[in-house]
Scaffold this active site. Structure first.
Site, PDB file in Angstrom:
ATOM      1  N   ASN A   7       1.021  -1.694  -0.427  1.00 12.93           N
ATOM      2  CA  ASN A   7       0.045   0.235  -0.047  1.00 12.93           C
ATOM      3  C   ASN A   7       0.963   1.063   0.240  1.00 12.93           C
ATOM      4  O   ASN A   7       1.691   1.518   1.108  1.00 12.93           O
ATOM      5  CB  ASN A   7      -0.486   0.108   0.906  1.00 12.93           C
ATOM      6  N   LYS A  14       3.187   1.003   3.191  1.00 18.95           N
ATOM      7  CA  LYS A  14       3.288  -0.335   4.165  1.00 18.95           C
ATOM      8  C   LYS A  14       3.269  -1.662   3.097  1.00 18.95           C
ATOM      9  O   LYS A  14       2.666  -1.754   2.273  1.00 18.95           O
ATOM     10  CB  LYS A  14       1.646  -0.099   4.214  1.00 18.95           C
ATOM     11  N   ARG A  91      -2.651  -2.148  -3.669  1.00 13.29           N
ATOM     12  CA  ARG A  91      -3.658  -1.214  -3.452  1.00 13.29           C
ATOM     13  C   ARG A  91      -3.670   0.096  -4.165  1.00 13.29           C
ATOM     14  O   ARG A  91      -2.236   0.747  -4.160  1.00 13.29           O
ATOM     15  CB  ARG A  91      -3.817  -0.529  -1.783  1.00 13.29           C
ATOM     16  N   HIS A 180     -12.896   2.729  -0.171  1.00 15.16           N
ATOM     17  CA  HIS A 180     -12.740   2.212   1.246  1.00 15.16           C
ATOM     18  C   HIS A 180     -14.096   0.811   0.678  1.00 15.16           C
ATOM     19  O   HIS A 180     -13.674   0.360   1.687  1.00 15.16           O
ATOM     20  CB  HIS A 180     -13.529   2.470   2.281  1.00 15.16           C
ATOM     21  N   ASN A 211      -9.872   7.828  10.573  1.00 21.82           N
ATOM     22  CA  ASN A 211      -9.404   9.293  10.011  1.00 21.82           C
ATOM     23  C   ASN A 211     -10.322   9.793   8.645  1.00 21.82           C
ATOM     24  O   ASN A 211     -10.154  10.600   8.543  1.00 21.82           O
ATOM     25  CB  ASN A 211      -7.507   9.028   9.429  1.00 21.82           C
ATOM     26  N   GLY A 212     -10.259   8.766   7.457  1.00 19.41           N
ATOM     27  CA  GLY A 212     -11.220   9.073   6.717  1.00 19.41           C
ATOM     28  C   GLY A 212     -12.274   8.727   7.298  1.00 19.41           C
ATOM     29  O   GLY A 212     -12.294   7.148   7.917  1.00 19.41           O
ATOM     30  N   ARG A 241     -11.679  16.229   6.614  1.00 17.56           N
ATOM     31  CA  ARG A 241     -11.797  16.433   6.149  1.00 17.56           C
ATOM     32  C   ARG A 241     -13.310  16.990   6.209  1.00 17.56           C
ATOM     33  O   ARG A 241     -13.780  16.573   6.767  1.00 17.56           O
ATOM     34  CB  ARG A 241     -12.399  15.632   4.769  1.00 17.56           C
ATOM     35  N   ASP A 283      -7.793  13.746  16.073  1.00 19.03           N
ATOM     36  CA  ASP A 283      -8.036  11.991  16.501  1.00 19.03           C
ATOM     37  C   ASP A 283      -8.727  12.236  17.852  1.00 19.03           C
ATOM     38  O   ASP A 283      -9.457  13.239  18.629  1.00 19.03           O
ATOM     39  CB  ASP A 283      -6.503  11.768  17.162  1.00 19.03           C
ATOM     40  N   MET A 284      -9.846  11.294  17.431  1.00 18.81           N
ATOM     41  CA  MET A 284     -11.545  10.704  17.801  1.00 18.81           C
ATOM     42  C   MET A 284     -11.102  10.582  19.229  1.00 18.81           C
ATOM     43  O   MET A 284     -11.517  10.720  20.355  1.00 18.81           O
ATOM     44  CB  MET A 284     -12.782   9.965  17.079  1.00 18.81           C
ATOM     45  N   GLY A 333     -14.508   3.814  14.150  1.00 19.81           N
ATOM     46  CA  GLY A 333     -16.186   2.263  14.231  1.00 19.81           C
ATOM     47  C   GLY A 333     -15.078   0.744  15.422  1.00 19.81           C
ATOM     48  O   GLY A 333     -15.720   0.474  15.711  1.00 19.81           O
ATOM     49  N   GLU A 334     -14.148   0.681  15.213  1.00 23.97           N
ATOM     50  CA  GLU A 334     -13.391  -0.796  16.346  1.00 23.97           C
ATOM     51  C   GLU A 334     -13.755   0.017  17.271  1.00 23.97           C
ATOM     52  O   GLU A 334     -13.694  -1.213  18.680  1.00 23.97           O
ATOM     53  CB  GLU A 334     -12.531  -1.145  15.416  1.00 23.97           C
ATOM     54  N   ASN A 335     -13.019   1.213  17.373  1.00 28.82           N
ATOM     55  CA  ASN A 335     -12.281   1.469  19.246  1.00 28.82           C
ATOM     56  C   ASN A 335     -13.904   2.379  19.598  1.00 28.82           C
ATOM     57  O   ASN A 335     -13.098   1.953  20.803  1.00 28.82           O
ATOM     58  CB  ASN A 335     -10.744   1.396  19.049  1.00 28.82           C
ATOM     59  N   GLU A 385      -8.290  -5.205   5.309  1.00 25.61           N
ATOM     60  CA  GLU A 385      -8.546  -4.860   3.711  1.00 25.61           C
ATOM     61  C   GLU A 385      -6.988  -5.747   2.265  1.00 25.61           C
ATOM     62  O   GLU A 385      -7.113  -5.912   1.546  1.00 25.61           O
ATOM     63  CB  GLU A 385      -7.847  -3.288   3.616  1.00 25.61           C
TER      64      GLU A 385
HETATM   65  P1  ADP Z   1      -7.026   5.235   8.586  1.00 27.85           P
HETATM   66  O1  ADP Z   1      -8.116   5.900   8.206  1.00 27.85           O
HETATM   67  O2  ADP Z   1      -5.897   6.004   8.005  1.00 27.85           O
HETATM   68  O3  ADP Z   1      -6.530   3.521   7.206  1.00 27.85           O
HETATM   69  P2  ADP Z   1      -8.143   4.124  10.934  1.00 27.85           P
HETATM   70  O4  ADP Z   1      -8.794   3.239  10.266  1.00 27.85           O
HETATM   71  O5  ADP Z   1      -6.619   3.694  11.417  1.00 27.85           O
HETATM   72  O6  ADP Z   1      -7.118   4.937   9.808  1.00 27.85           O
HETATM   73  O7  ADP Z   1      -8.355   4.594  11.886  1.00 27.85           O
HETATM   74  C1  ADP Z   1      -7.612   6.127  12.923  1.00 27.85           C
HETATM   75  C2  ADP Z   1      -8.539   6.924  13.801  1.00 27.85           C
HETATM   76  O8  ADP Z   1      -9.196   5.757  14.652  1.00 27.85           O
HETATM   77  C3  ADP Z   1      -7.112   7.993  15.179  1.00 27.85           C
HETATM   78  O9  ADP Z   1      -7.303   9.105  14.166  1.00 27.85           O
HETATM   79  C4  ADP Z   1      -8.649   7.326  16.362  1.00 27.85           C
HETATM   80  O10 ADP Z   1      -9.016   8.753  15.839  1.00 27.85           O
HETATM   81  C5  ADP Z   1      -9.251   6.370  16.027  1.00 27.85           C
HETATM   82  N1  ADP Z   1      -9.199   5.584  16.832  1.00 27.85           N
HETATM   83  C6  ADP Z   1      -7.747   4.945  17.149  1.00 27.85           C
HETATM   84  N2  ADP Z   1      -7.939   4.064  18.478  1.00 27.85           N
HETATM   85  C7  ADP Z   1      -8.961   4.652  19.055  1.00 27.85           C
HETATM   86  C8  ADP Z   1      -9.374   4.249  20.326  1.00 27.85           C
HETATM   87  N3  ADP Z   1      -9.155   3.625  21.117  1.00 27.85           N
HETATM   88  N4  ADP Z   1     -10.784   4.973  20.264  1.00 27.85           N
HETATM   89  C9  ADP Z   1     -11.625   5.968  19.639  1.00 27.85           C
HETATM   90  N5  ADP Z   1     -11.287   6.162  18.710  1.00 27.85           N
HETATM   91  C10 ADP Z   1      -9.543   5.357  17.616  1.00 27.85           C
END
Ligand code: ADP
Length: 405
Positions: A7, A14, A91, A180, A211-212, A241, A283-284, A333-335, A385
């Site tokens: 990627n 990556k 990718r 995506h 991030n996106g 964005r 960053d969330m 979404g995962e975290n 992915e």
């Molecule tokens: P990309 O879009 O660059 O592939 P990712 O899918 O890895 O990025 O998402 C990165 C973002 O996920 C980070 O900027 C952060 O906001 C968010 N993130 C990661 N871990 C956590 C967490 N534990 N709680 C909330 N947000 C998180």
């Protein structure tokens, strides 16, 4: 078959090395700061010691050579010889209308990807550098390209056309493409597998928020609508964005602030979203920390983000006349327990009912966070992915080998 997945970004690369007999990741890593002072290669052999190496890496060809050296390194390597790599999967961000699926890299495919530079000037040239660099380092190894846009090529005209003069579509292919795609495809397949139900029977809304971020409405296993458009700027509010805004804002601001096209693009892509509203971070994690501390700008940023995400879920439920499954994936979404909780508690009109304890579970496995009474299944599915790229590469190279033999 061992497959290297690449990627490539403009200054990063990556990689993951797969053994496709078991789909095991043998090693993965990241080269950063390509073309800058002190480039860094971070390499992680599975089960082994992670290693960082700082050196001067001026362009992608050297970056891939360093990666290959690391993969056969006496101490940190996982291969005896580079010849064990039998295919490379790349990718590629934009496949336009030409690529409705993944493809073997040929001269024709490369010309088509170059033609698409116009539509993805920030992304496709970097992907092309990755392809050329891999070809130079591994001249006899088949290369495959997997596109972020391909999964969305099933969208009907009513979803992908913009209501602007049609000549713009005819001349320049201005339309919604969506991004995506490999992630939306992967998590929708996984969702059906997890629920043990045929994908064709499910109306799924996949929320890929990192991030996106983008949402996709999936019916009969096909993308019928998605929130990103001609570029990855449209749709949700994201880290940096803006997402959706009145298009008239652009000429208005350009006029008032005397901005160039590049400046306004940079403002909307790099200086907007969570970062602009919070004034603190994209960053969330920082935003939710700020909200917990009662910081008003972070609170507002969070509320805007959640509100817009929820409005998109509602609009896709309307687009499909219902929804059976909502999937959360990618970094946020995962975290983010709190993002999922706040979105779902305001979807009760759809019959969404999320279990607080299940939502709080942290795991790398696909899981359900909705209650037994919920009318909609709500799942958290870690995306992968790279695995989709490795599988497509494996399939296409095997098909090519069997036609050649
Ligand atoms: P990309 O879009 O660059 O592939 P990712 O899918 O890895 O990025 O998402 C990165 C973002 O996920 C980070 O900027 C952060 O906001 C968010 N993130 C990661 N871990 C956590 C967490 N534990 N709680 C909330 N947000 C998180």
């Amino acid at each position: 078959m061992k497959i290297l997945v690449i990627n490539a970004g403009s200054s990063s690369l990556k990689y993951q090395l797969y053994d496709m007999t078991t789909e095991a990741v043998l090693a993965k890593g990241l080269v950063e700061r390509i073309g800058m002072d002190s480039s860094i290669l971070n390499h992680e052999p599975t089960g082994g010691q992670e290693i960082s190496e700082v050196s001067e890496i001026l362009e992608h060809t050297t970056a891939i050579r360093k990666v290959l050296d690391m993969l056969v390194h006496k101490e940190h390597g996982v291969l005896q010889s580079v010849d064990e790599i039998q295919a490379v999967g790349h990718r590629v961000v934009h496949g336009g209308e030409a690529f409705k699926g993944s493809a073997i890299v040929t001269q024709e495919a490369k010309s088509e990807i170059r033609r698409l530079f116009d539509l993805a000037p920030l992304h496709n040239p970097a992907c092309m550098m990755g392809i050329s660099a891999a070809e130079i380092n591994m001249p006899n190894v088949p290369q495959v390209v997997v596109f972020d846009t391909a999964f969305h090529q099933t969208m009907p005209e009513k979803a992908y056309l913009y209501a602007i003069p049609r000549v713009l579509y005819k001349k320049y292919r201005v339309r919604r493409y969506g991004f995506h795609g490999t992630s939306h495809y992967y998590v929708s397949q996984k969702a059906a597998e997890f629920l043990n139900r045929p994908l064709e029977d499910l109306k799924i809304i996949t929320c890929h928020i990192g991030n996106g971020g983008s949402l996709t409405a999936i019916q009969n296993g096909e993308s019928v609508d998605t929130s990103m458009g001609l570029t990855p700027l449209e749709g949700l509010m994201m880290g940096t964005r803006s997402g959706d805004l009145d298009p008239a804002v652009v000429p208005f601001v350009m006029n008032k602030e005397d901005l160039t096209i590049n400046e306004v693009n940079s403002m909307l892509n790099k200086h907007s979203g969570l970062l602009a509203i919070s004034g603190v971070s994209s960053d969330m994690r920082d935003i939710t920390d700020g909200m917990a501390a009662g910081e008003p700008n972070s609170t507002l940023a969070f509320e805007m983000y959640e509100y817009r995400l929820r409005k998109y879920i509602g609009s896709y439920a309307a687009a499909m006349n219902g929804v059976d499954v909502i999937v959360f994936t990618a970094g946020v979404g995962e975290n983010s327990v709190v993002v999922r909780q706040r979105v779902c508690e305001n979807l009760s009109y759809l019959g969404v009912d999320v279990d607080e304890a299940l939502n709080a579970v942290r795991s790398r496995e696909p899981r359900r966070i909705s209650t037994a009474n919920s009318k909609v299944e709500v799942l958290v599915i870690p995306t992968n992915e790279e695995l989709v790229i490795a599988r497509d590469t494996f399939r296409l190279v095997q098909e090519q080998n069997s036609t050649n033999s």
